[in-house]
Scaffold this motif. Structure first.
Motif, PDB file in Angstrom:
ATOM      1  N   PRO A  44       0.784  -1.238  -0.072  1.00 40.03           N
ATOM      2  CA  PRO A  44      -0.102   0.042   0.044  1.00 40.03           C
ATOM      3  C   PRO A  44       0.589   1.307   0.112  1.00 40.03           C
ATOM      4  O   PRO A  44       0.477   2.370  -0.780  1.00 40.03           O
ATOM      5  N   GLU A  45       1.812   1.275   0.813  1.00 40.62           N
ATOM      6  CA  GLU A  45       2.986   2.494   0.758  1.00 40.62           C
ATOM      7  C   GLU A  45       3.534   2.584  -0.640  1.00 40.62           C
ATOM      8  O   GLU A  45       3.835   3.843  -1.063  1.00 40.62           O
ATOM      9  N   ILE A  46       3.786   1.607  -1.244  1.00 37.89           N
ATOM     10  CA  ILE A  46       4.302   1.651  -2.726  1.00 37.89           C
ATOM     11  C   ILE A  46       3.220   2.271  -3.607  1.00 37.89           C
ATOM     12  O   ILE A  46       3.580   3.233  -4.485  1.00 37.89           O
ATOM     13  N   LEU A  47       1.864   1.749  -3.422  1.00 43.54           N
ATOM     14  CA  LEU A  47       1.063   2.398  -4.433  1.00 43.54           C
ATOM     15  C   LEU A  47       0.872   3.914  -3.966  1.00 43.54           C
ATOM     16  O   LEU A  47       0.594   4.695  -5.106  1.00 43.54           O
ATOM     17  N   ASP A  48       0.853   4.259  -2.828  1.00 46.92           N
ATOM     18  CA  ASP A  48       0.941   5.759  -2.265  1.00 46.92           C
ATOM     19  C   ASP A  48       1.860   6.529  -2.933  1.00 46.92           C
ATOM     20  O   ASP A  48       1.510   7.669  -3.699  1.00 46.92           O
ATOM     21  N   ALA A  49       3.032   6.130  -2.971  1.00 51.68           N
ATOM     22  CA  ALA A  49       4.258   6.616  -3.157  1.00 51.68           C
ATOM     23  C   ALA A  49       4.273   6.999  -4.911  1.00 51.68           C
ATOM     24  O   ALA A  49       4.679   7.964  -5.522  1.00 51.68           O
ATOM     25  N   LEU A  50       3.509   6.032  -5.588  1.00 52.02           N
ATOM     26  CA  LEU A  50       3.455   6.211  -7.330  1.00 52.02           C
ATOM     27  C   LEU A  50       2.358   6.748  -7.648  1.00 52.02           C
ATOM     28  O   LEU A  50       2.182   6.905  -8.803  1.00 52.02           O
ATOM     29  N   ALA A  51       1.266   7.051  -6.540  1.00 54.81           N
ATOM     30  CA  ALA A  51       0.195   7.829  -7.209  1.00 54.81           C
ATOM     31  C   ALA A  51       0.421   9.184  -7.755  1.00 54.81           C
ATOM     32  O   ALA A  51      -0.317   9.645  -8.626  1.00 54.81           O
ATOM     33  N   ALA A  52       1.570  10.028  -7.033  1.00 51.45           N
ATOM     34  CA  ALA A  52       1.971  11.448  -7.685  1.00 51.45           C
ATOM     35  C   ALA A  52       2.442  11.487  -8.927  1.00 51.45           C
ATOM     36  O   ALA A  52       2.197  12.393  -9.548  1.00 51.45           O
ATOM     37  N   GLU A  53       3.467  10.760  -9.126  1.00 48.91           N
ATOM     38  CA  GLU A  53       4.173  10.789 -10.198  1.00 48.91           C
ATOM     39  C   GLU A  53       5.029   9.383 -10.629  1.00 48.91           C
ATOM     40  O   GLU A  53       5.437   8.603  -9.642  1.00 48.91           O
ATOM     41  N   PRO A  54       5.199   9.230 -11.950  1.00 53.05           N
ATOM     42  CA  PRO A  54       6.091   7.934 -12.255  1.00 53.05           C
ATOM     43  C   PRO A  54       7.442   7.914 -11.543  1.00 53.05           C
ATOM     44  O   PRO A  54       8.123   8.985 -11.506  1.00 53.05           O
ATOM     45  N   LEU A  55       8.168   6.920 -11.135  1.00 56.47           N
ATOM     46  CA  LEU A  55       9.386   6.870 -10.531  1.00 56.47           C
ATOM     47  C   LEU A  55       9.942   5.807 -10.962  1.00 56.47           C
ATOM     48  O   LEU A  55       9.421   4.491 -11.228  1.00 56.47           O
ATOM     49  N   THR A  56      11.250   5.759 -11.023  1.00 54.43           N
ATOM     50  CA  THR A  56      11.998   4.593 -11.258  1.00 54.43           C
ATOM     51  C   THR A  56      12.261   3.825  -9.958  1.00 54.43           C
ATOM     52  O   THR A  56      11.697   4.397  -8.781  1.00 54.43           O
ATOM     53  N   ALA A  58      14.639   3.097  -8.322  1.00 54.56           N
ATOM     54  CA  ALA A  58      15.647   3.752  -7.456  1.00 54.56           C
ATOM     55  C   ALA A  58      15.122   5.165  -6.764  1.00 54.56           C
ATOM     56  O   ALA A  58      15.274   5.414  -5.542  1.00 54.56           O
ATOM     57  N   ALA A  59      14.274   5.726  -7.359  1.00 58.99           N
ATOM     58  CA  ALA A  59      13.773   7.112  -6.787  1.00 58.99           C
ATOM     59  C   ALA A  59      12.660   6.814  -5.957  1.00 58.99           C
ATOM     60  O   ALA A  59      12.381   7.308  -4.784  1.00 58.99           O
ATOM     61  N   LEU A  60      12.081   5.547  -6.313  1.00 57.24           N
ATOM     62  CA  LEU A  60      10.897   4.815  -5.483  1.00 57.24           C
ATOM     63  C   LEU A  60      11.558   4.644  -3.952  1.00 57.24           C
ATOM     64  O   LEU A  60      11.189   4.976  -2.833  1.00 57.24           O
ATOM     65  N   LEU A  61      12.817   3.803  -3.983  1.00 53.93           N
ATOM     66  CA  LEU A  61      13.413   3.519  -2.671  1.00 53.93           C
ATOM     67  C   LEU A  61      13.761   4.602  -2.048  1.00 53.93           C
ATOM     68  O   LEU A  61      13.708   4.611  -0.795  1.00 53.93           O
ATOM     69  N   ALA A  62      14.381   5.683  -2.521  1.00 55.04           N
ATOM     70  CA  ALA A  62      14.844   6.866  -1.995  1.00 55.04           C
ATOM     71  C   ALA A  62      13.596   7.759  -1.427  1.00 55.04           C
ATOM     72  O   ALA A  62      13.738   7.961  -0.117  1.00 55.04           O
ATOM     73  N   ARG A  63      12.469   7.769  -2.054  1.00 56.31           N
ATOM     74  CA  ARG A  63      11.221   8.263  -1.387  1.00 56.31           C
ATOM     75  C   ARG A  63      10.752   7.543  -0.024  1.00 56.31           C
ATOM     76  O   ARG A  63      10.481   7.958   0.827  1.00 56.31           O
ATOM     77  N   LEU A  64      10.604   6.220  -0.255  1.00 56.86           N
ATOM     78  CA  LEU A  64      10.143   5.183   1.029  1.00 56.86           C
ATOM     79  C   LEU A  64      11.104   5.605   1.965  1.00 56.86           C
ATOM     80  O   LEU A  64      10.893   5.477   3.108  1.00 56.86           O
ATOM     81  N   SER A  65      12.425   5.658   1.746  1.00 62.09           N
ATOM     82  CA  SER A  65      13.470   5.746   2.703  1.00 62.09           C
ATOM     83  C   SER A  65      13.399   6.748   3.382  1.00 62.09           C
ATOM     84  O   SER A  65      13.557   7.091   4.812  1.00 62.09           O
ATOM     85  N   ASP A  66      13.043   7.866   2.828  1.00 64.81           N
ATOM     86  CA  ASP A  66      12.527   9.218   3.208  1.00 64.81           C
ATOM     87  C   ASP A  66      11.539   9.416   4.398  1.00 64.81           C
ATOM     88  O   ASP A  66      11.425   9.899   5.554  1.00 64.81           O
ATOM     89  N   ALA A  73      17.397  -1.193   3.473  1.00 64.97           N
ATOM     90  CA  ALA A  73      16.723  -1.003   2.397  1.00 64.97           C
ATOM     91  C   ALA A  73      17.092  -2.116   1.243  1.00 64.97           C
ATOM     92  O   ALA A  73      18.307  -1.762   0.689  1.00 64.97           O
ATOM     93  N   ASP A  74      16.552  -3.097   0.492  1.00 69.25           N
ATOM     94  CA  ASP A  74      16.866  -4.179  -0.604  1.00 69.25           C
ATOM     95  C   ASP A  74      16.144  -3.561  -1.870  1.00 69.25           C
ATOM     96  O   ASP A  74      15.089  -3.679  -1.853  1.00 69.25           O
ATOM     97  N   PRO A  75      16.951  -3.136  -2.490  1.00 66.74           N
ATOM     98  CA  PRO A  75      16.482  -3.045  -3.904  1.00 66.74           C
ATOM     99  C   PRO A  75      15.723  -4.203  -4.570  1.00 66.74           C
ATOM    100  O   PRO A  75      14.833  -3.769  -5.331  1.00 66.74           O
TER     101      PRO A  75
END
Length: 94
Positions: A44-56, A58-66, A73-75
């Motif tokens: 669910p957290e991944i879906l939320d993070a990807l709702a605003a804009e498309p992310l790679t 690596a960018a998704l992992l950085a956002r979730l880490s923030d 974190a395991d890529p």
């Protein structure tokens, strides 16, 4: 610039999903397919993070880490979750 080996991911449009939190799980009804999915964290957290804009990934992992204390974190684990969400039709790969 996007390269073929650096795809971007985006969750399906909010209008096509009905999301209902249930304690530690999340129910997601995908209107387009008529399927209901039961998701556990971090999906669910991944879906939320990807709702605003498309992310790679690596960018998704950085956002979730923030946003969350991911520790080590395991890529590869994130890629596995992303591919599961793509296969379920909840995330699209561009």
């Amino acid at each position: 610039m996007k390269t073929p080996d650096d795809p971007r991911y985006r969750s399906m449009a909010a209008a096509t999903l009905r999301v209902v939190p249930l304690d530690d799980l999340t129910l997601v009804y995908h209107r387009a397919s008529g399927m209901t999915h039961l998701l556990a964290p971090p999906a669910p957290e991944i879906l939320d993070a990807l709702a605003a804009e498309p992310l790679t990934s690596a960018a998704l992992l950085a956002r979730l880490s923030d946003e969350f204390d991911l520790g080590d974190a395991d890529p590869q684990a994130l890629m596995a979750r992303l591919e599961e969400l793509v296969a379920a039709g909840l995330v699209e790969r561009r």
